[in-house]
Design an enzyme around this catalytic site. Structure first.
Site, PDB file in Angstrom:
ATOM      1  N   TYR A 163      54.767  43.563  41.830  1.00  0.00           N
ATOM      2  CA  TYR A 163      54.576  43.356  40.393  1.00  0.00           C
ATOM      3  C   TYR A 163      55.393  42.168  39.886  1.00  0.00           C
ATOM      4  O   TYR A 163      54.959  41.438  39.005  1.00  0.00           O
ATOM      5  CB  TYR A 163      54.863  44.638  39.595  1.00  0.00           C
ATOM      6  CG  TYR A 163      53.621  45.498  39.553  1.00  0.00           C
ATOM      7  CD1 TYR A 163      52.582  45.202  38.664  1.00  0.00           C
ATOM      8  CD2 TYR A 163      53.444  46.547  40.438  1.00  0.00           C
ATOM      9  CE1 TYR A 163      51.414  45.942  38.664  1.00  0.00           C
ATOM     10  CE2 TYR A 163      52.274  47.296  40.437  1.00  0.00           C
ATOM     11  CZ  TYR A 163      51.265  46.989  39.545  1.00  0.00           C
ATOM     12  OH  TYR A 163      50.095  47.710  39.547  1.00  0.00           O
ATOM     13  N   ARG A 219      53.399  39.160  40.679  1.00  0.00           N
ATOM     14  CA  ARG A 219      52.271  38.981  39.760  1.00  0.00           C
ATOM     15  C   ARG A 219      52.767  38.596  38.361  1.00  0.00           C
ATOM     16  O   ARG A 219      52.153  37.816  37.657  1.00  0.00           O
ATOM     17  CB  ARG A 219      51.456  40.268  39.684  1.00  0.00           C
ATOM     18  CG  ARG A 219      50.790  40.594  41.000  1.00  0.00           C
ATOM     19  CD  ARG A 219      50.046  41.891  40.920  1.00  0.00           C
ATOM     20  NE  ARG A 219      48.879  41.795  40.054  1.00  0.00           N
ATOM     21  CZ  ARG A 219      48.242  42.858  39.545  1.00  0.00           C
ATOM     22  NH1 ARG A 219      48.664  44.062  39.792  1.00  0.00           N
ATOM     23  NH2 ARG A 219      47.193  42.694  38.787  1.00  0.00           N
ATOM     24  N   HIS A 266      44.310  49.020  30.447  1.00  0.00           N
ATOM     25  CA  HIS A 266      45.042  49.184  31.709  1.00  0.00           C
ATOM     26  C   HIS A 266      46.514  48.798  31.583  1.00  0.00           C
ATOM     27  O   HIS A 266      47.178  48.570  32.592  1.00  0.00           O
ATOM     28  CB  HIS A 266      44.348  48.390  32.824  1.00  0.00           C
ATOM     29  CG  HIS A 266      43.004  48.947  33.206  1.00  0.00           C
ATOM     30  ND1 HIS A 266      42.102  48.278  33.990  1.00  0.00           N
ATOM     31  CD2 HIS A 266      42.429  50.137  32.899  1.00  0.00           C
ATOM     32  CE1 HIS A 266      41.014  49.040  34.152  1.00  0.00           C
ATOM     33  NE2 HIS A 266      41.190  50.159  33.490  1.00  0.00           N
ATOM     34  N   GLY A 297      33.108  38.882  32.082  1.00  0.00           N
ATOM     35  CA  GLY A 297      33.974  38.715  33.250  1.00  0.00           C
ATOM     36  C   GLY A 297      34.452  40.014  33.864  1.00  0.00           C
ATOM     37  O   GLY A 297      35.585  40.103  34.316  1.00  0.00           O
ATOM     38  N   SER A 345      33.269  43.165  36.704  1.00  0.00           N
ATOM     39  CA  SER A 345      32.297  43.604  37.714  1.00  0.00           C
ATOM     40  C   SER A 345      31.661  44.926  37.289  1.00  0.00           C
ATOM     41  O   SER A 345      30.702  45.375  37.910  1.00  0.00           O
ATOM     42  CB  SER A 345      32.987  43.761  39.078  1.00  0.00           C
ATOM     43  OG  SER A 345      34.055  44.673  38.968  1.00  0.00           O
TER      44      SER A 345
HETATM   45  P1  OAD Z   1      36.770  42.308  39.128  1.00  0.00           P
HETATM   46  O1  OAD Z   1      37.575  41.424  40.016  1.00  0.00           O
HETATM   47  O2  OAD Z   1      36.231  43.586  39.700  1.00  0.00           O
HETATM   48  O3  OAD Z   1      35.512  41.517  38.577  1.00  0.00           O
HETATM   49  C1  OAD Z   1      35.634  40.224  38.010  1.00  0.00           C
HETATM   50  C2  OAD Z   1      34.233  39.747  37.674  1.00  0.00           C
HETATM   51  O4  OAD Z   1      34.372  38.492  37.032  1.00  0.00           O
HETATM   52  C3  OAD Z   1      33.340  39.524  38.899  1.00  0.00           C
HETATM   53  O5  OAD Z   1      32.085  40.168  38.685  1.00  0.00           O
HETATM   54  C4  OAD Z   1      33.172  38.001  38.966  1.00  0.00           C
HETATM   55  O6  OAD Z   1      31.880  37.607  39.373  1.00  0.00           O
HETATM   56  C5  OAD Z   1      33.411  37.595  37.540  1.00  0.00           C
HETATM   57  N1  OAD Z   1      33.973  36.253  37.352  1.00  0.00           N
HETATM   58  C6  OAD Z   1      34.835  35.569  38.149  1.00  0.00           C
HETATM   59  N2  OAD Z   1      35.122  34.376  37.620  1.00  0.00           N
HETATM   60  C7  OAD Z   1      34.440  34.284  36.444  1.00  0.00           C
HETATM   61  C8  OAD Z   1      34.323  33.301  35.418  1.00  0.00           C
HETATM   62  N3  OAD Z   1      34.980  32.133  35.482  1.00  0.00           N
HETATM   63  N4  OAD Z   1      33.515  33.561  34.376  1.00  0.00           N
HETATM   64  C9  OAD Z   1      32.827  34.745  34.291  1.00  0.00           C
HETATM   65  N5  OAD Z   1      32.895  35.707  35.222  1.00  0.00           N
HETATM   66  C10 OAD Z   1      33.700  35.492  36.277  1.00  0.00           C
HETATM   67  O7  OAD Z   1      37.649  42.580  37.832  1.00  0.00           O
HETATM   68  P2  OAD Z   1      37.508  43.723  36.725  1.00  0.00           P
HETATM   69  O8  OAD Z   1      36.079  44.008  36.421  1.00  0.00           O
HETATM   70  O9  OAD Z   1      38.398  43.343  35.616  1.00  0.00           O
HETATM   71  O10 OAD Z   1      42.053  48.133  37.346  1.00  0.00           O
HETATM   72  O11 OAD Z   1      38.121  44.955  37.491  1.00  0.00           O
HETATM   73  C11 OAD Z   1      38.264  46.150  36.801  1.00  0.00           C
HETATM   74  C12 OAD Z   1      39.510  46.868  37.228  1.00  0.00           C
HETATM   75  O12 OAD Z   1      39.524  46.998  38.657  1.00  0.00           O
HETATM   76  C13 OAD Z   1      40.799  46.144  36.947  1.00  0.00           C
HETATM   77  O13 OAD Z   1      41.250  46.249  35.617  1.00  0.00           O
HETATM   78  C14 OAD Z   1      41.752  46.834  37.883  1.00  0.00           C
HETATM   79  C15 OAD Z   1      40.902  46.950  39.129  1.00  0.00           C
HETATM   80  O14 OAD Z   1      41.055  48.090  39.846  1.00  0.00           O
HETATM   81  C16 OAD Z   1      43.286  48.626  37.515  1.00  0.00           C
HETATM   82  O15 OAD Z   1      44.172  48.010  38.076  1.00  0.00           O
HETATM   83  C17 OAD Z   1      43.459  50.009  36.942  1.00  0.00           C
END
Ligand code: OAD
Length: 244
Positions: free
Chosen positions: A67, A70, A119, A187, A189
């Site tokens: 951490y 990060r 989160h 942004g 997934s």
């Molecule tokens: P992810 O890493 O799962 O997804 C990020 C998404 O952003 C992907 O679908 C990429 O295609 C997209 N992406 C990347 N660069 C981009 C850009 N420049 N413009 C637009 N889209 C872009 O991240 P999260 O969805 O945030 O939870 O993940 C959700 C949670 O999973 C996080 O908060 C974390 C993790 O487990 C915890 O830690 C509790």
């Protein structure tokens, strides 16, 4: 050239209640690694070794080291045009809620006001036992992890795998999505629940659902409009069209 359809433009202009869900992709252009995908953080580290209660109980020093790494990374990054576009949007609507899964604090740094951090926030700490906030500096060099006055260990104020999300923020996020006329998912997934259900709650309550993401996701088929590209380019174009 980013095309904003007349239908979307009409909703952008007529909506008064708007909610947005953001994920790691919105901060990617600021230099914060996303979670999934080739460059994702989890491809270099095993989440279950680091971001869980078990990991912290087993090896708090290792979890803290990760951490701090990060935190150091996130302390040097700056908001990008997608964060700035959301600051502009907030000023244009009476009822605007920004729901984020990100712990990087970039929305607040950019100037957004009504933010729900589902989160947690990597710059904050709390007691593992009693939950009380801990505001003193943490110095890992001293080889002594900080403790709360109750005796509990201090941990980062973020949500780990298997933990519940802060109930107040989660309820407010679902309320905002249920009343939204326009909902943007940016942004993310959209695979980690409960956050991933928030856009679908908006949709099933009648919101116009827009997705902005590099690639399609499980919610794409439910959207009214999906942009596939960089949030840092698409979000400013959306806001520009709103001002026309
Ligand atoms: P992810 O890493 O799962 O997804 C990020 C998404 O952003 C992907 O679908 C990429 O295609 C997209 N992406 C990347 N660069 C981009 C850009 N420049 N413009 C637009 N889209 C872009 O991240 P999260 O969805 O945030 O939870 O993940 C959700 C949670 O999973 C996080 O908060 C974390 C993790 O487990 C915890 O830690 C509790």
């Amino acid at each position: 050239m980013i095309e904003i359809s007349p239908e979307l433009q009409k909703v952008l202009k007529s909506a008064r209640k708007v909610a947005v869900l953001t994920g790691a992709g919105i901060s990617a252009e600021s230099g914060v690694p996303t979670f999934r995908g080739e460059e994702g953080l989890w491809s270099k580290f095993r989440a279950e070794e680091l971001a869980t209660v078990d990991a912290f109980m087993r090896n708090p020093e290792l979890v803290w080291e990760w951490y701090m790494h990060r935190r150091q990374l996130m302390s040097t990054v700056k908001p990008n045009p997608a964060h700035a576009a959301l600051v502009e949007m907030e000023k244009l609507y009476d009822d605007f809620t920004l729901i984020t899964q990100n712990i990087d604090g970039l929305h607040r740094q950019a100037g957004s006001k009504n933010i729900l951090e589902l989160h947690g926030n990597i710059s904050l700490n709390k007691c593992f036992a009693c939950g009380r906030p801990f505001t003193e500096d943490i110095d890992l060099e001293s080889n002594q992890l900080p403790a709360c006055e109750c005796g509990g260990k201090i941990r980062p104020d973020v949500v780990w795998f298997g933990e519940l999300l802060p109930p107040d923020a989660l309820n407010r996020a679902f309320d905002a999505s249920a009343r939204a006329e326009l909902f943007l998912s940016v942004g993310t997934s959209a695979v980690v629940h409960p956050a991933a259900s928030i856009p679908l709650t908006a949709k099933s309550n009648g919101a116009f659902l827009v997705e902005v993401n590099l690639e399609p996701t499980p919610i794409t088929e439910f959207t009214d409009w999906a942009f596939h590209g960089k949030a840092g380019e698409i979000m400013p174009a959306i806001v520009e069209s709103l001002k026309k």
